[in-house]
Scaffold this motif. Sequence first.
Motif, PDB file in Angstrom:
ATOM      1  N   GLN A 170      10.424   4.862 -13.851  1.00 18.67           N
ATOM      2  CA  GLN A 170      11.357   5.115 -12.749  1.00 18.67           C
ATOM      3  C   GLN A 170      11.062   4.200 -11.578  1.00 18.67           C
ATOM      4  OE1 GLN A 170      11.304   9.121 -11.078  1.00 18.67           O
ATOM      5  NE2 GLN A 170      13.544   9.142 -11.023  1.00 18.67           N
ATOM      6  N   ALA A 171       9.775   4.003 -11.265  1.00 13.39           N
ATOM      7  CA  ALA A 171       9.395   3.105 -10.170  1.00 13.39           C
ATOM      8  C   ALA A 171       9.772   1.670 -10.503  1.00 13.39           C
ATOM      9  CB  ALA A 171       7.897   3.208  -9.901  1.00 13.39           C
ATOM     10  N   LEU A 231       0.833  -1.205   0.000  1.00 12.49           N
ATOM     11  CA  LEU A 231       0.000   0.000   0.000  1.00 12.49           C
ATOM     12  C   LEU A 231       0.869   1.258   0.000  1.00 12.49           C
ATOM     13  CD1 LEU A 231      -2.709  -1.181   2.539  1.00 12.49           C
ATOM     14  CD2 LEU A 231      -3.119  -0.642   0.142  1.00 12.49           C
ATOM     15  N   LEU A 232       1.966   1.227   0.763  1.00 11.85           N
ATOM     16  CA  LEU A 232       2.875   2.371   0.790  1.00 11.85           C
ATOM     17  C   LEU A 232       3.444   2.638  -0.599  1.00 11.85           C
ATOM     18  CD1 LEU A 232       4.458   4.502   2.440  1.00 11.85           C
ATOM     19  CD2 LEU A 232       6.228   2.744   2.795  1.00 11.85           C
ATOM     20  N   ALA A 271      10.751   5.870  -4.239  1.00 20.94           N
ATOM     21  CA  ALA A 271      10.301   5.319  -2.956  1.00 20.94           C
ATOM     22  C   ALA A 271       9.277   4.211  -3.176  1.00 20.94           C
ATOM     23  CB  ALA A 271       9.710   6.425  -2.083  1.00 20.94           C
ATOM     24  N   ALA A 272       8.410   4.392  -4.183  1.00 20.81           N
ATOM     25  CA  ALA A 272       7.408   3.372  -4.493  1.00 20.81           C
ATOM     26  C   ALA A 272       8.076   2.072  -4.914  1.00 20.81           C
ATOM     27  CB  ALA A 272       6.483   3.872  -5.596  1.00 20.81           C
ATOM     28  N   GLY A 273       9.068   2.162  -5.798  1.00 21.60           N
ATOM     29  CA  GLY A 273       9.760   0.962  -6.252  1.00 21.60           C
ATOM     30  C   GLY A 273      10.493   0.248  -5.138  1.00 21.60           C
ATOM     31  N   ILE A 274      11.135   1.017  -4.261  1.00 27.25           N
ATOM     32  CA  ILE A 274      11.869   0.418  -3.142  1.00 27.25           C
ATOM     33  C   ILE A 274      10.911  -0.277  -2.173  1.00 27.25           C
ATOM     34  CG2 ILE A 274      13.294   0.942  -1.131  1.00 27.25           C
ATOM     35  CD1 ILE A 274      14.586   3.188  -2.799  1.00 27.25           C
ATOM     36  N   ALA A 306      16.466  -2.243  -6.484  1.00 23.99           N
ATOM     37  CA  ALA A 306      16.354  -2.575  -5.058  1.00 23.99           C
ATOM     38  C   ALA A 306      16.163  -4.077  -4.861  1.00 23.99           C
ATOM     39  CB  ALA A 306      15.194  -1.803  -4.431  1.00 23.99           C
ATOM     40  N   GLY A 307      15.353  -4.697  -5.727  1.00 22.00           N
ATOM     41  CA  GLY A 307      15.146  -6.136  -5.625  1.00 22.00           C
ATOM     42  C   GLY A 307      16.428  -6.911  -5.862  1.00 22.00           C
TER      43      GLY A 307
END
Length: 436
Positions: free
Chosen positions: A231-232, A189-190, A202-205, A239-240
Amino acid sequence: MDIARIRHMDIARPVDPSALTPSRDRAFALAMLCFWALVTSWQQWGRWAEDLSAVYMAGWLWHSGQQALIYDAPPAFFGGAADSWLPAMQALGIAGQTTYAYVYPPLWAVLAAPLAGLLSPQGFFDLVAAVQVPMLAASAWLAGRILKPAAMPWWIWSAISLVILNLSIQSHLAIWQNQPTITVGFLTLLAFERLGAGRSVAAGIALALAAAIKLTPAAFVLLFLLDGQRQATLAFAVAGAALGLLSIALAGWPAHQAFLDSLALVKGVAFLTAVNTSLFTAAVALGSALGFLPMPPLQDPLIVYHHGIPGWLSPAVSLLALAVVAAFARVLRPLPGRLRRGLGLIALSIIVALLGPLGWLHYYLVPLLLLPGLLGVLPVRRAAVLIALVGVPSLSFVFPAIALLPWPIANYTWMMCAAWAVVLVGVFAAARRARA
């Protein structure tokens, strides 16, 4: 002071929430959620958490140099701990407690190891509850940020969310078990709340962190692609990959091979129980009841392990899932960004649970928290019917009455699969209606 003036002072009037200013409305709504989090954290304090105990055990085994035992599981995989864990449980003084097999990536066993070395099992549970229960309250707020109808005051959204958190079996199971799904749902959700706020990285992370705990949130990157969020998507991939490399560096490849082998074991058995609501489970139960599949031994009428699963069933359900995702991608593409993301998140969160290999009830907590958003997309009566269709059987005092009916009737599994399928159709209709 004039008596008439006193009578007309605001302080002399009862507070009318509907008349609150936007800032006071938000403050009142947040206060409701915070109060719930405090009370629920206090109630959860000192309770044994069967699901979370697997994480503690994995951390303790890693801490004590018994890494080879972490992914040991009982023959049917579900329903308890492996015999090889019993000496460790006896050493910890928890031999009489129930725990389950560890099903998470090795990274979290490594990270839990220092805490397992410092804290007792119950101390670990209490610490995690102090973090996860506020996360659950925050998830309700994030769901509102994603899909709350513009005309609905925040305090009403919070009140509806608190009904869900207080009365749904999905919420009860998540809290009782101190389930890591709470953190996964919060991060998912974040991710989409941050996407709506223009914070793509931030969404992707956030989504990558969710997928590093349980693999299924990786499916939600499809919504990034549908939304044109390059970008996300890149942040998610980077990050993954970083988390994956960190896990291999800390835990080594043999632990990851054991993790992959344990996932293969899950695919070989159907766990037929009311808390596992997926189309795969319902199909196996229905096929056995109608004589198309062999009837498994009924040692426990409420929990049945079925090994006679035809090889075509899992691919067939996966193909159906892909077809449904493709249909939603087509209908959602023309919608405005916020509505596309909100309806897409409801749809995909249902698809992942309903058409995935496992559909534990706590997986449905995210779509439940988002469903009130349909009140701003569909006619109120139609939206209320869809919400009630899954909401009423989800009530914690309704669930036992249905779930206790003996297998192979399996009423709750079939009922909820059908109900969530209808809701999925309703979300599709809402998307089509929004295009008009």
